[in-house]
Scaffold this motif. Structure first.
Motif, mmCIF file in Angstrom:
data_model
loop_
_atom_site.group_PDB
_atom_site.id
_atom_site.type_symbol
_atom_site.label_atom_id
_atom_site.label_comp_id
_atom_site.label_asym_id
_atom_site.label_seq_id
_atom_site.Cartn_x
_atom_site.Cartn_y
_atom_site.Cartn_z
ATOM 1 N N ALA A 43 10.737 8.941 1.511
ATOM 2 C CA ALA A 43 9.376 9.242 1.746
ATOM 3 C C ALA A 43 8.540 8.314 1.017
ATOM 4 C CB ALA A 43 9.140 10.675 1.678
ATOM 5 N N PHE A 44 8.669 8.297 -0.144
ATOM 6 C CA PHE A 44 7.885 7.205 -0.967
ATOM 7 C C PHE A 44 8.013 5.732 -0.544
ATOM 8 C CE2 PHE A 44 7.680 10.680 -4.376
ATOM 9 C CZ PHE A 44 6.421 10.696 -4.448
ATOM 10 N N ARG A 45 9.280 5.507 -0.086
ATOM 11 C CA ARG A 45 9.450 4.262 0.576
ATOM 12 C C ARG A 45 8.687 3.749 1.628
ATOM 13 N NH1 ARG A 45 15.335 3.340 -2.126
ATOM 14 N NH2 ARG A 45 15.016 2.340 -3.779
ATOM 15 N N LEU A 46 8.828 4.795 2.605
ATOM 16 C CA LEU A 46 8.193 4.663 4.069
ATOM 17 C C LEU A 46 6.458 4.743 3.587
ATOM 18 C CD1 LEU A 46 10.154 7.409 5.834
ATOM 19 C CD2 LEU A 46 10.056 4.938 6.377
ATOM 20 N N CYS A 47 6.115 5.280 2.641
ATOM 21 C CA CYS A 47 4.772 5.199 2.620
ATOM 22 C C CYS A 47 4.154 3.550 2.467
ATOM 23 C CB CYS A 47 4.297 5.595 1.233
ATOM 24 S SG CYS A 47 4.246 7.419 1.104
ATOM 25 N N ALA A 48 5.098 2.756 1.839
ATOM 26 C CA ALA A 48 4.956 1.457 1.771
ATOM 27 C C ALA A 48 4.706 0.766 3.092
ATOM 28 C CB ALA A 48 5.838 0.495 0.858
ATOM 29 N N GLU A 49 5.216 1.263 4.156
ATOM 30 C CA GLU A 49 5.456 0.562 5.424
ATOM 31 C C GLU A 49 4.267 1.077 6.356
ATOM 32 O OE1 GLU A 49 7.717 -1.760 5.071
ATOM 33 O OE2 GLU A 49 8.210 -0.863 3.464
ATOM 34 N N VAL A 50 3.561 1.981 5.863
ATOM 35 C CA VAL A 50 2.460 2.539 6.941
ATOM 36 C C VAL A 50 1.268 1.936 6.435
ATOM 37 C CG1 VAL A 50 3.967 4.575 7.391
ATOM 38 C CG2 VAL A 50 1.820 4.600 5.582
ATOM 39 N N VAL A 51 1.139 1.326 5.312
ATOM 40 C CA VAL A 51 -0.227 0.787 4.852
ATOM 41 C C VAL A 51 -0.161 -0.819 5.222
ATOM 42 C CG1 VAL A 51 -0.375 2.275 2.896
ATOM 43 C CG2 VAL A 51 0.769 0.425 2.301
ATOM 44 N N ASP A 52 -1.254 -1.213 5.180
ATOM 45 C CA ASP A 52 -1.692 -2.689 5.392
ATOM 46 C C ASP A 52 -2.145 -3.408 4.187
ATOM 47 O OD1 ASP A 52 -1.193 -2.448 8.362
ATOM 48 O OD2 ASP A 52 -3.451 -1.277 8.477
ATOM 49 N N ARG A 53 -2.290 -2.782 3.132
ATOM 50 C CA ARG A 53 -2.945 -3.540 2.098
ATOM 51 C C ARG A 53 -1.856 -3.295 0.740
ATOM 52 N NH1 ARG A 53 -9.486 -2.032 2.165
ATOM 53 N NH2 ARG A 53 -9.672 -2.567 4.225
ATOM 54 N N GLU A 54 -1.870 -4.287 -0.261
ATOM 55 C CA GLU A 54 -0.942 -4.194 -1.436
ATOM 56 C C GLU A 54 -1.256 -2.944 -2.195
ATOM 57 O OE1 GLU A 54 1.611 -5.338 -4.446
ATOM 58 O OE2 GLU A 54 1.834 -5.158 -2.230
ATOM 59 N N GLN A 55 -2.540 -2.624 -2.374
ATOM 60 C CA GLN A 55 -2.768 -1.493 -3.239
ATOM 61 C C GLN A 55 -3.393 -0.251 -2.344
ATOM 62 O OE1 GLN A 55 -5.053 -2.365 -7.031
ATOM 63 N NE2 GLN A 55 -3.866 -4.479 -6.965
ATOM 64 N N PHE A 56 -2.825 0.883 -2.661
ATOM 65 C CA PHE A 56 -3.436 2.046 -1.829
ATOM 66 C C PHE A 56 -3.291 3.334 -2.646
ATOM 67 C CE2 PHE A 56 1.250 1.959 -1.229
ATOM 68 C CZ PHE A 56 1.521 3.114 -1.192
ATOM 69 N N PHE A 57 -4.184 4.214 -2.385
ATOM 70 C CA PHE A 57 -4.349 5.577 -2.913
ATOM 71 C C PHE A 57 -3.024 6.418 -2.304
ATOM 72 C CE2 PHE A 57 -8.756 4.816 -3.238
ATOM 73 C CZ PHE A 57 -9.117 4.588 -4.743
#
Length: 234
Positions: A43-57
């Motif tokens: 789940a945490f790894r998938l979070c990286a795939e749904v964002v468009d920016r390097e740093q995210f909340f």
């Protein structure tokens, strides 16, 4: 608006819809929702795939953000820092520390995450712990959710914090969890804390057993065996 993306990561938390809406109102813009993914690391790894920016909340599905939190005032992570964690107030024992808190995290760090029981402790680089409080961790939404929070956290604290927490601090937090008496379902959080400590003793000779702490099916079965058919979804 803010220069950061945001993800609200939920699994089965009864208040997730309303807390996601609260997070959107506070952070502004669109807070992406990732829901029901089995396997915490996945789940945490998938979070990286749904964002468009390097740093995210990144907010957990039971996190109630302080509506006064100002995302525009948040400084970006320094080079070499993979995550910043704000404190969250614990509703059953009054503690305020990083457990359940809001995170600012690097997409690249999640993609390079190693193995740890406390999943985000395996990020590359440094982790910052902010002194400010960003909200309340509302894990006590049902008997099961309160129990699970106490069980997982105290099992990991008793095993030895993977974030490098001092032993005295860990002991004080364990004592607070096992003495939980405030807020809804506090007795279940306290019972979970005691049973999590006992589990750590059981698992001491077989480290693979600690993988169960990230398996919601196993946790639910453990809860129902010990406490009967209590409400899981509130």
């Amino acid at each position: 608006m803010t220069e950061y993306d945001a993800v609200f990561l939920s699994y089965d938390e009864p208040m997730a819809n309303s807390l996601h809406a609260r997070t959107q109102r506070t952070l502004g813009g669109s807070v992406k929702r990732l829901h029901g993914v089995h396997g915490m690391r996945r789940a945490f790894r998938l979070c990286a795939e749904v964002v468009d920016r390097e740093q995210f909340f990144l907010a957990d599905g039971d996190f109630a953000i302080d509506t006064g939190f100002d995302p525009a005032a948040v400084e970006p992570l320094d080079e070499g820092v993979s995550m910043r964690v704000w404190r969250a107030v614990n509703p059953v024992n009054g503690l305020s520390y990083g457990y359940g808190g809001l995170k600012l995290i690097r997409r690249s760090a999640l993609r390079e995450m190693g193995d740890a029981v406390d999943v985000l402790a395996a990020l590359p680089g440094r982790i910052e712990f902010a002194q400010a409080t960003a909200g309340i961790t509302r894990f006590n939404q049902s008997p099961f959710h309160a129990w699970k929070a106490g069980f997982r956290e105290c099992a990991m604290l008793a095993r030895g914090s993977e974030y490098g927490m001092a032993d005295d601090d860990a002991r004080q937090r364990v004592e607070a969890w096992t003495s939980s008496r405030d807020g809804e379902f506090a007795t279940y959080a306290a019972a979970g804390a005691r049973e999590g400590i006992a589990f750590t003793r059981e698992a001491a000779r077989d480290a693979k057993q600690f993988d169960h702490l990230n398996d919601p099916t196993w946790l639910c079965a453990r809860f129902t065996t010990a406490h009967g058919d209590q409400a899981v979804s509130g």
